[in-house]
Design a protein around this motif. Sequence first.
Motif, mmCIF file in Angstrom:
data_model
loop_
_atom_site.group_PDB
_atom_site.id
_atom_site.type_symbol
_atom_site.label_atom_id
_atom_site.label_comp_id
_atom_site.label_asym_id
_atom_site.label_seq_id
_atom_site.Cartn_x
_atom_site.Cartn_y
_atom_site.Cartn_z
ATOM 1 N N LEU A 1 7.803 -13.584 -16.648
ATOM 2 C CA LEU A 1 8.419 -13.521 -17.980
ATOM 3 C C LEU A 1 7.586 -12.639 -18.896
ATOM 4 C CD1 LEU A 1 10.220 -14.490 -20.370
ATOM 5 C CD2 LEU A 1 8.751 -16.527 -20.494
ATOM 6 N N ASN A 2 6.276 -12.814 -18.869
ATOM 7 C CA ASN A 2 5.395 -12.045 -19.751
ATOM 8 C C ASN A 2 5.444 -10.547 -19.462
ATOM 9 O OD1 ASN A 2 4.371 -13.990 -21.487
ATOM 10 N ND2 ASN A 2 2.718 -14.581 -20.097
ATOM 11 N N SER B 1 5.392 -22.727 -14.227
ATOM 12 C CA SER B 1 4.157 -22.429 -13.511
ATOM 13 C C SER B 1 3.543 -21.128 -14.023
ATOM 14 C CB SER B 1 4.437 -22.306 -12.016
ATOM 15 O OG SER B 1 5.310 -21.210 -11.774
ATOM 16 N N THR B 2 2.297 -20.923 -13.665
ATOM 17 C CA THR B 2 1.599 -19.697 -14.069
ATOM 18 C C THR B 2 2.321 -18.459 -13.562
ATOM 19 O OG1 THR B 2 -0.516 -20.864 -14.046
ATOM 20 C CG2 THR B 2 -0.593 -18.465 -13.977
ATOM 21 N N GLU B 3 2.806 -18.501 -12.307
ATOM 22 C CA GLU B 3 3.475 -17.327 -11.742
ATOM 23 C C GLU B 3 4.810 -17.067 -12.427
ATOM 24 O OE1 GLU B 3 4.613 -17.823 -7.657
ATOM 25 O OE2 GLU B 3 4.898 -19.989 -7.882
ATOM 26 N N ALA B 4 5.530 -18.128 -12.796
ATOM 27 C CA ALA B 4 6.805 -17.956 -13.491
ATOM 28 C C ALA B 4 6.575 -17.359 -14.875
ATOM 29 C CB ALA B 4 7.523 -19.297 -13.607
ATOM 30 N N PHE C 1 3.220 -15.524 -23.558
ATOM 31 C CA PHE C 1 3.475 -16.956 -23.529
ATOM 32 C C PHE C 1 2.410 -17.615 -22.647
ATOM 33 C CE2 PHE C 1 7.775 -15.126 -24.092
ATOM 34 C CZ PHE C 1 8.131 -15.759 -25.276
ATOM 35 N N THR C 2 2.102 -18.865 -22.948
ATOM 36 C CA THR C 2 1.161 -19.634 -22.127
ATOM 37 C C THR C 2 1.806 -20.974 -21.758
ATOM 38 O OG1 THR C 2 0.098 -20.824 -23.965
ATOM 39 C CG2 THR C 2 -0.747 -18.612 -23.431
ATOM 40 N N THR C 3 1.162 -21.710 -20.902
ATOM 41 C CA THR C 3 1.707 -23.005 -20.493
ATOM 42 C C THR C 3 1.840 -23.952 -21.686
ATOM 43 O OG1 THR C 3 -0.543 -23.701 -19.891
ATOM 44 C CG2 THR C 3 0.870 -22.856 -18.120
ATOM 45 N N ASP C 4 1.009 -23.768 -22.714
ATOM 46 C CA ASP C 4 1.086 -24.627 -23.906
ATOM 47 C C ASP C 4 2.396 -24.443 -24.664
ATOM 48 O OD1 ASP C 4 -1.425 -25.598 -23.338
ATOM 49 O OD2 ASP C 4 -2.458 -24.198 -24.674
ATOM 50 N N ASP C 5 3.051 -23.291 -24.460
ATOM 51 C CA ASP C 5 4.323 -23.028 -25.156
ATOM 52 C C ASP C 5 5.490 -23.785 -24.542
ATOM 53 O OD1 ASP C 5 3.373 -21.088 -27.077
ATOM 54 O OD2 ASP C 5 3.138 -19.699 -25.382
ATOM 55 N N PHE D 1 11.074 -23.839 -21.228
ATOM 56 C CA PHE D 1 10.826 -22.577 -20.524
ATOM 57 C C PHE D 1 12.135 -21.871 -20.197
ATOM 58 C CE2 PHE D 1 10.259 -20.369 -16.380
ATOM 59 C CZ PHE D 1 9.406 -19.346 -16.815
ATOM 60 N N VAL D 2 13.092 -22.616 -19.649
ATOM 61 C CA VAL D 2 14.396 -22.028 -19.305
ATOM 62 C C VAL D 2 15.050 -21.426 -20.541
ATOM 63 C CG1 VAL D 2 16.755 -22.568 -18.560
ATOM 64 C CG2 VAL D 2 14.799 -23.453 -17.268
#
Length: 480
Positions: free
Chosen positions: A377-378, A370-373, A397-401, A408-409
Motif C-alpha cells: 500500500l505504501n 501485516s507489514t508486507e500488506a 502508513f504504519t501498523t498503528d494506523d 486497513f481495507v
Amino acid sequence: MKRSIYIISVLLVFLSCEDALIEEPKAIVSEQFYNTAADLETAVNAIIAPLRSNNCFGSLYPWQTEIYSDFQLGRGSYAVLNNYQGLDNTNIARVGSMWNEFYLSIRNANLVIANAPDATKASEADIIRYTSEARFLRAFSYAAIIPYFGKLPLRTESNISATEIPLSSSEEIYSLIFEDLEYAEQHLPDNPSVAGRPTKWAAKTALAHIYFLRGDYQEAVNKSEEIINSNQFSLVGVETVDDWQKLFGPTLISTTEEIFYIKNSKESGWFFVDFLHHPSDPYYNGGGLFACYMDTELLSERWNGWDQEDLRKGLYYEWEFGLGPNTQLNNKFMDTERIGNGANDYPFYRYADVLLIYAESVGRVNNNASTEAIEKLNMVHRRAYGKDPNQPSDVDFTTDDFPDLQSFVDVVVMERGYETIYEGGKRWLDLLRLGRDYTKNTIKKVHGKDIAEKHFLWPIPTSEIDLNDAIDESEQNPGY
C-alpha cells in the motif's frame, strides 16, 4: 426435346457454378487464410480492432463504467447515469453497441482458436502463441462485460456457426474465462513481441483481478505475488503533477508499470479523451466534450476527504462550463498537440493495480494489516505524494494506523479509488465487489441518491433476444 434437355442441363450447370461461387469461398477463406504466421497475426489483430473501437474501449465502455462511481458526474445524455435508476433509451442503445463489438471480438477470437491448429505454413510455436493471444482476448472480452449483464450467450469455437445459443450463468462464463486465462499464462511469452500484445503477466494479472472481484482472496494473493516476485515491473517515479504524463502521455510506447493496455496512436485515436476536456481548456488542443466532471460541492464527501498534497488530486483543474463555479475537469489523459482524436493508451492493468490487489487480499487472508500488506500500500501511496516508492517516507502508513482489518481495507479501497480513475471502471467494480448494500450506502452518502435494483445490471439487447430464439423475453434482466 433434346433442345429442352440441353437448356435444362446448361441451367443446372450454371446454377451449380453459382452455388459454388456462393458457398466455396467460405471454405477457401478458411483453408487458405489461417495458414501462415502472418495470417494468424492478422487474425489476432481483428480481435483487437473491435475492442479499440469507439463503441467499446475507445469511448463507450470507459464512459458507462466510470460515470457510476462516487468520484464522477456525467453531463448531457450521460447525466442520467448519476440518477442510479437504470439506463434510459439512449444509454440502452449504447450498451447494445458495446455488446455487438465485444461479441465481434469474441467471434474473431473463436475463428483463430478454431483454425490456427490446422495452419500448414506456421510453426507449432506460432500456432500456440497466436492461439494463446486469442484465448486471452476472448477471456478479456467476456470478463469485461459479465459483471454488467450477469448472464451471456456462451459463444466458443465449438458453436461458432450456431445462431441460437441460450444464456449461460455467470459461473459458466467464468469457467471459460479461467480456462482461457490459465492456458494463456502457460503459453504466452514473458515479453510482448509488439507493444500491446498480451503476455503471461497480463494473463496472471487478469486472473488476480478476477479472483479479487469474486472474493477469492487467496488466489488473488497467489497470482499477484507471482507478478511482484517476478521483478518484471516497477512503479514509474512521479515528483510533480506534470510527471503523470510519464505514465499516461500520448507519445509513450510503454513504461515499466504497463502490464496490459489497449494501445492507441494518432492514426487510430482514443475518443474517450474528448469526454474529459473542454474545447477552451489548454490540455486537448481545441477539442473536448466535457461530459465527465467533478463537482467539489455536490461530491464534497469525496473532494474534501482527499488530501490536497496527493498529486493524483492535482490532476483535477477548475473549469466553469455552465454548471456552476465548483466544476473540475481532469487531465490524467491529455494531448496538447493532438490532431483528431487523442493518442493516449487505455491502461487496463498496471503494476500499481497489482500492488493494491495484493495488499488488500493478503490482509484479508491473514485477517490483519501485516507489514508486507502495508508496504505494498505504501509503495503506491508514496508515489502519489512524489516520493520514492521503494523508500520509507513521512507519508507512510504504519501498523498503528490500523487497529483492525476493516480499517486497513477501508484505506486500501479508497487508495484504489484515487489510483484507478478512468481505468477499466475499477471503482464501480470495487463497490460491487464489496456488496450491493455497501454500494448503495456509498452512493447515498456521496451522491445522496438511492440505487434502484435495475441499475445493477444492463439490459440484454433486444436485437439479441429478437434474433436468438434460444433466449426468451422473460430472461431479460429485471426492470427492462
